[in-house]
Design an enzyme around this catalytic site. Structure first.
Site, PDB file in Angstrom:
ATOM      1  N   LYS A  61     -10.596  -0.857  10.230  1.00 51.73           N
ATOM      2  CA  LYS A  61     -10.732  -2.044   9.371  1.00 51.73           C
ATOM      3  C   LYS A  61     -11.112  -3.262  10.215  1.00 51.73           C
ATOM      4  O   LYS A  61     -11.212  -4.370   9.742  1.00 51.73           O
ATOM      5  CB  LYS A  61      -9.431  -2.301   8.619  1.00 51.73           C
ATOM      6  N   ASP A  69       3.129  -4.407   8.286  1.00 53.11           N
ATOM      7  CA  ASP A  69       1.914  -3.611   8.115  1.00 53.11           C
ATOM      8  C   ASP A  69       0.728  -4.567   8.262  1.00 53.11           C
ATOM      9  O   ASP A  69       0.457  -5.380   7.374  1.00 53.11           O
ATOM     10  CB  ASP A  69       1.959  -2.948   6.736  1.00 53.11           C
ATOM     11  N   GLN A 109      -4.371  -5.077   6.917  1.00 53.25           N
ATOM     12  CA  GLN A 109      -5.340  -6.000   6.309  1.00 53.25           C
ATOM     13  C   GLN A 109      -5.372  -7.373   6.962  1.00 53.25           C
ATOM     14  O   GLN A 109      -6.196  -8.205   6.597  1.00 53.25           O
ATOM     15  CB  GLN A 109      -5.029  -6.169   4.807  1.00 53.25           C
ATOM     16  N   CYS A 159      -4.715   2.328  -3.775  1.00 52.89           N
ATOM     17  CA  CYS A 159      -3.503   2.866  -3.137  1.00 52.89           C
ATOM     18  C   CYS A 159      -2.328   1.903  -3.286  1.00 52.89           C
ATOM     19  O   CYS A 159      -1.515   1.741  -2.361  1.00 52.89           O
ATOM     20  CB  CYS A 159      -3.729   3.183  -1.662  1.00 52.89           C
ATOM     21  N   HIS A 178       0.871  -1.179   0.000  1.00 48.01           N
ATOM     22  CA  HIS A 178       0.000   0.000   0.000  1.00 48.01           C
ATOM     23  C   HIS A 178       0.909   1.230   0.000  1.00 48.01           C
ATOM     24  O   HIS A 178       2.020   1.180   0.529  1.00 48.01           O
ATOM     25  CB  HIS A 178      -0.839  -0.060   1.285  1.00 48.01           C
TER      26      HIS A 178
END
Ligand SMILES: Cc1ncc(COP(=O)(O)O)c(C=O)c1O
Length: 413
Positions: free
Chosen positions: A238, A212, A215, A376, A135
């Site tokens: 999220k 990261d 997600q 993104c 991303h």
């Protein structure tokens, strides 16, 4: 106000998705005269009533600034705010609550590491490794750092399924590699990366690793001690929680050694015009009045996930993923982008002769919310030589019937 919403769980069949849907008031609304089908969960998930209630309850009953006051409201707000930190600690199995830093979200968490650890540790000629799947939030902070420090950004390539080429990754590692920063799961394709292997290999090469988790945290079990990464960043929104709040987890010794991110109230121990001493962890990285309301309501989101059960959620989402993949593959002209063996519940696709945006508009006319565009992740789209995709991403409240609606909507164009 009661913020405890009981969740009906049918143990035999995993979760009772219809009971779960009752907890998400937005799912009762219509869009363009049709019942809302919300498949934009990778962008942000919807919020259960318990999260909305927690926000209202704070502002209605105990709105106050935290940590500084001795009055009742301030104490109640402080306790609720800090209770979220404890819940997060358990949620990701962090060794200590001092390692849990509140941020605005994943983006701020990554930038915090780039500005503090990065500026302290990266020198000219050093190398930082990211991947083709990233991303923009896990690309641009490192580009800024590399430009400033004259360091070099290296990229792990992918195969045509959207999986990282781990052998190529190993070849990129060398004594100049100071940091590896990769996503746990790709927002654009759904690919789950073999983070344990990536972390272990990086550590053998002497590099620090940031994961990261934007997600992955909603879909997968997260155990930062087992994973053994050095930093882990994610966002509440999220994860069925509010926007504007997120977490940076870091190993205590690293967080202690890093300089502060922002200066101001809360992050100090003592200030004179000559010198300032900084607060202990985690407050050293939490300058100013934080996003108290959203931090408090984030706990309600984590409680919702814990009560529903990560394992149950995952099983349900896996079913949806397989069902949607099969359905979409039957539709003439549809090509799925991202066919990795290990995926979270994200299906990205294109249709011959149709622009993703036109498909998005057509589906919206049927009340179906999907995301279209580059997600993104422009460099990733470049790898596939496409401007973008249509992305349907599933959450615990989605159903197979809704996927049928999506397929019908696509057939009818
Ligand atoms: C993989 C990934 N990383 C980082 C981010 C940025 O998250 P936020 O906008 O919540 O800071 C996102 C958001 O879509 C994402 O999917």
């Amino acid at each position: 106000m009661n913020t405890n919403h009981d969740i009906v769980i049918d143990i035999k069949n995993g979760i009772d998705v219809y009971a779960i849907r009752q907890q998400f008031p937005i799912l009762n609304r219509e869009v363009k005269g049709k019942p809302l089908v919300y498949f934009d969960n990778a962008a942000t998930s919807q919020k259960p009533q318990s999260v909305i209630d927690a926000l209202v309850n704070y502002y209605t009953n105990y709105n106050a600034n935290i940590h500084r006051g001795i009055h009742t409201l301030a104490e109640e707000a402080t306790m609720a705010f800090e209770a979220t930190r404890d819940t997060v600690q358990q949620f990701i199995n962090a060794r200590s609550r001092e390692e849990i830093v509140f941020t605005r979200g994943t983006t701020e968490g990554i930038n915090l590491v780039a500005y503090t650890w990065g500026r302290q540790n990266i020198e000219a000629g050093d190398e930082i490794i990211i991947s083709s799947l990233e991303h923009h939030s896990n690309i641009v902070p490192w580009q800024i750092l590399c430009e400033e420090k004259k360091a070099i950004l290296k990229i792990i390539p992918i195969n045509n399924k959207g999986e990282l080429l781990i052998d190529e990754y190993k070849k990129l590692l060398n004594p100049k590699t100071k940091l590896v920063s990769v996503g746990h799961a790709s927002n654009a394709l759904g690919t789950i990366n073999p983070v344990k292997q990536i972390i272990d290999t990086a550590h053998k090469a002497g590099a620090v690793v940031l994961i990261d988790g934007a997600q992955s945290t909603v879909h997968l079990d997260i155990d930062v001690q087992e994973m053994d990464c050095d930093f882990f960043a994610f966002s509440s929104h999220k994860l069925y929680g509010p926007t504007g709040i997120g977490i940076l987890w870091g190993k205590k010794d690293l967080l202690e050694a890093m300089p502060p991110f922002q200066g101001g109230g809360e992050m100090i121990k003592e200030v004179t015009f000559e010198k300032t001493t900084y607060n202990d962890l985690p407050y050293k990285y939490e300058a100013g009045t934080p996003n108290i309301a959203d931090a408090i309501a984030f706990k309600a989101a984590l409680d919702f996930v814990n009560q529903t059960g990560k394992e149950n959620i995952r099983k349900h989402e896996e079913e949806l993923l397989h069902y949607a993949t099969n359905e979409l593959q039957q539709i003439p002209g549809v090509k799925i982008i991202g066919t990795a063996k290990e995926k979270v519940s994200v299906v990205s696709f294109i249709i011959d002769g149709l622009h993703p945006q036109d498909i998005g508009i057509l589906l919206d006319n049927n009340g179906i919310a999907v995301r279209t565009g580059h997600h993104c992740a422009q460099p990733l789209m470049d790898c596939f030589k496409i401007p973008g995709t249509v992305r349907a991403s599933f959450a615990v409240y989605n159903t197979k019937e809704e996927i049928d609606e999506l397929a019908t909507g696509l057939y009818s164009n």
